[in-house]
Design an enzyme around this catalytic site. Structure first.
Site: not given
Length: 704
Positions: A292, A318, A316, A131
């Protein structure tokens, strides 16, 4: 039957009977065909039964044709620049960044960023995604799940593009929007701020599919700014065209573990999200980020110590940052797992993916999202060979409920809003059998749209409201266990604006098995795997009966042309005319009233399904027609009989100039042959001859 006139009765053999039945009737089946695309307007809005906006017939976003634009750029030696989503701050959005930073953004193409760029390098994986500055974890969590399901991924990410051949700075991606698949064209100029990607950036520096797909999705939704915060559920549906259900993990269903296992087994897309405590993206000591979105990438039950343990795998977006509690990468729980399971499941890397127990999952996360073409995640327990049918409606709703903002009157909704009826034929109190999904189209002002509460009511025939489901989300979906009966869905809103909506009603068909005469049409082209969608005759009947208890010839014509003739090969031979449908209806109209009941339609539907199977099997060259020898074989396969003279007459009566019979004429011919054969056998009571009066004969042949 009138017996007042009784001329000498003629003895009819079965061959003469069928000969007369085939040839004596005037051209009922040979009427004028409707012009392509013509259809009767359905009440209560239009129903989507065709292939409009399908993957075979894509809608072009902004009327941009990828192949045409790329060919034009290649012929002129130019790189494509998209004027509809330009390399300008207007495509970013005015409120995503401070004004001074907006003007610092630079737009760079991948060949300017990397010496040897690729669209895809060594396959597509969730680990390709990291991300960027934009808060679109909701979209990237859905994208991570998409990479796990090839059947959906190939719909979104076309293979006919890249940097190595025919590169012209132009790419395209496909998304599902309110019932249609839309092709979105972009140029490959990416926003860069202070030398870093503003958008998602790939883990491998020269692989660009995540950044370009994200740009196409930003274009679809209006700007990059409109990706900054959103609903994971929206992205799951936009990437699949499926139905998604949200499960509260604070008040979970009692069969949550079974739902998770069924979803993983049936290859659903899954995601989850944490609640917002004070502000978003706050990382707790245990590694979980508040406010999130994550991807659920697996759910298994493994042997653990002296029992079993349900564990969930989560990723995740990220690309880093993991759970630090039990079942995390280095936790001691893995020491008590057999090596073969540990080696298969554990990936000890800081890649954003981790395992946790089902109990911790419910504690740390607030919502679970599951999406598939049909609600297969609700198929668990002792169920076998279940399928789901789906009924779709598109319409506008009006602010008839409003008594003040966020207030509505259920009684007012039932009396004034459109109602969509469906029948539940089967019932198992231990399973869910109905899922209802209501989706509103975006308003011009997306922010106002987010404040609008929408939903639906479920009523019985007496208009008593049984269920209510309302939400501020774009898509309101809920699942139910409903006993047999007739129900109505009433879309509703508490706001004073008109919106177009898409309503989908999914119903489980529990009496399906692979050895029965399946109610699935074997020839209908679908964007989803065939086993996941079923056009049961009850669902089709209710869809076209205009909320009544019978269907007439015009409605039968719609069914045959819109449902049966969806396949290219079955439609080659022409559409069903109104006269042919009147003739077909008469053959199964036991009450002789010009209408078909549900029972009569069910009998016809089974015959249609049988003859579609036979036609497909006998049309060996896939021409869409049967020749004389193929027709003879089809008759034998159907268990009927015809001598050479009768066969010649059938081809003469139903065939074209080349003595070929298309599917619609084949159905008319076979239904008449079958009906008349059985009628003769019933009248002859097992013999080979019958006695009939003139009026008896005329009564049969003039109506049937």
């Amino acid at each position: 039957m009138d017996t007042s006139i009784q001329p000498s009765a003629e003895k009819l053999t079965i061959s003469k009977w069928c000969h007369a039945a085939i040839t004596e009737i005037s051209c009922q089946e040979k009427g004028t065909m409707l012009a392509p695309g013509s259809a009767l307007t359905l009440e209560q809005g239009r129903q989507t039964t065709g292939a409009t906006g399908s993957l075979q017939n894509l809608k072009k976003f902004n009327n941009q044709d990828f192949n045409h634009l790329r060919a034009l750029c290649l012929s002129q030696g130019l790189l494509f620049e998209d004027a509809t989503f330009p390399a300008h701050i207007s495509s970013i959005g005015p409120n995503l960044l401070p004004e001074d930073k907006l003007w610092q953004i630079q737009w760079r193409r991948p060949p300017e960023l990397q010496r040897n760029p690729y669209l895809i390098l060594d396959g597509v994986s969730r680990f390709d995604i990291m991300q960027g500055e934009i808060g679109d974890c909701w979209m990237l969590a859905a994208l991570g799940s998409l990479t796990l399901q090839k059947r959906f991924l190939e719909n979104v990410l076309p293979k006919d593009q890249g940097f190595q051949e025919d590169y012209a700075g132009i790419f395209h991606f496909r998304f599902w929007q309110y019932g249609d698949w839309v092709d979105v064209v972009i140029d490959d100029q990416l926003p860069i701020l202070n030398g870093r990607y503003l958008s998602v950036h790939p883990r491998t520096s020269n692989e660009f599919w995540p950044s370009l797909l994200e740009k196409a999705y930003a274009k679809l939704r209006g700007s990059y700014q409109n990706l900054h915060g959103g609903y994971l559920s929206d992205a799951l549906v936009d990437f699949t065209g499926g139905v998604q259900v949200q499960f509260s993990l604070k008040e979970p269903p009692p069969d949550l573990k079974e739902i998770l296992k069924a979803a993983d087994k049936s290859k659903c897309l899954m995601g989850c999200s944490t609640s917002v405590q004070v502000k978003r993206n706050i990382k707790l000591r245990n590694g979980i980020v508040q406010g999130h979105a994550y991807t659920v990438t697996g759910a298994v039950k493994i042997p653990y110590k002296n029992g079993w343990k349900h564990i969930i795998r989560i990723w995740n977006p990220w690309g880093h940052g993991e759970w630090k509690g039990p079942w995390s990468d280095n936790s001691p729980q893995w020491n008590h797992v057999e090596p073969k399971f540990r080696e298969a499941l554990l990936r000890n890397k800081d890649d954003g993916e981790f395992w946790m127990s089902c109990e911790n999952f419910q504690e740390q996360f607030s919502w679970l999202y599951i999406c598939n073409s049909t609600p297969t995640f609700l198929d668990f327990g002792d169920q076998h060979c279940t399928t789901w049918s789906v009924d779709r409606h598109i319409n506008w709703w009006h602010p008839v409920l409003a008594t003040g903002r966020n207030n509505y009157s259920p009684a007012g909704a039932v009396s004034t809003n459109p109602q969509y009826f469906f029948e539940v034929p089967d019932y198992d109190p231990k399973t869910y059998n109905v899922v209802i999904s209501l989706m509103r189209k975006h308003a011009e002002d997306a922010q106002d749209a987010k404040k609008m509460k929408i939903g639906f009511l479920i009523t019985m025939e007496n208009s008593k409201v049984l269920r209510e489901s309302f939400s501020l989300t774009r898509d309101v979906t809920n699942y139910f266990t409903l006993s047999p009966g007739t129900y109505a869905v009433v879309p509703a809103t508490a706001d004073n604006q008109e919106f177009e909506f898409l309503l989908r009603i999914f119903m489980k068909n529990q009496d399906y098995n692979e050895n029965s005469n399946s109610l699935l049409s074997p020839l209908l082209p679908m964007d989803v795997p065939r086993q996941n969608e079923d056009n049961s005759y009850k669902t089709v009947f209710l869809r076209y009966a205009k909320q009544g208890s019978t269907i007439e010839a015009s409605q039968l014509q719609q069914i045959l042309n819109e449902v049966i003739l969806q396949d290219e090969m079955t439609s080659v031979g022409g559409r069903f005319s109104f006269d042919s449908c009147r003739g077909i209806l008469a053959l199964v109209d036991l009450n002789s009233n010009g209408r078909l009941t549900l029972q009569e339609f069910g009998s016809l539907w089974r015959s249609l399904t049988k003859y579609m199977d036979i036609f497909s099997k006998e049309d060996r060259n896939h021409s869409g027609f049967l020749d004389v020898s193929e027709l003879k074989s089809a008759i034998q396969t159907a268990g009927l009989a015809a001598n050479e003279q009768l066969l010649r007459l059938m081809v003469l009566r139903y065939g074209d100039a080349a003595r070929r019979i298309g599917f619609s004429d084949f159905v008319c011919c076979m239904l008449r042959l079958e009906t008349m054969t059985y009628a003769f056998q019933n009248l002859a009571e097992g013999g080979s001859q019958i006695l009939m009066t003139a009026m008896e004969w005329l009564t049969l042949v003039m109506y049937t």
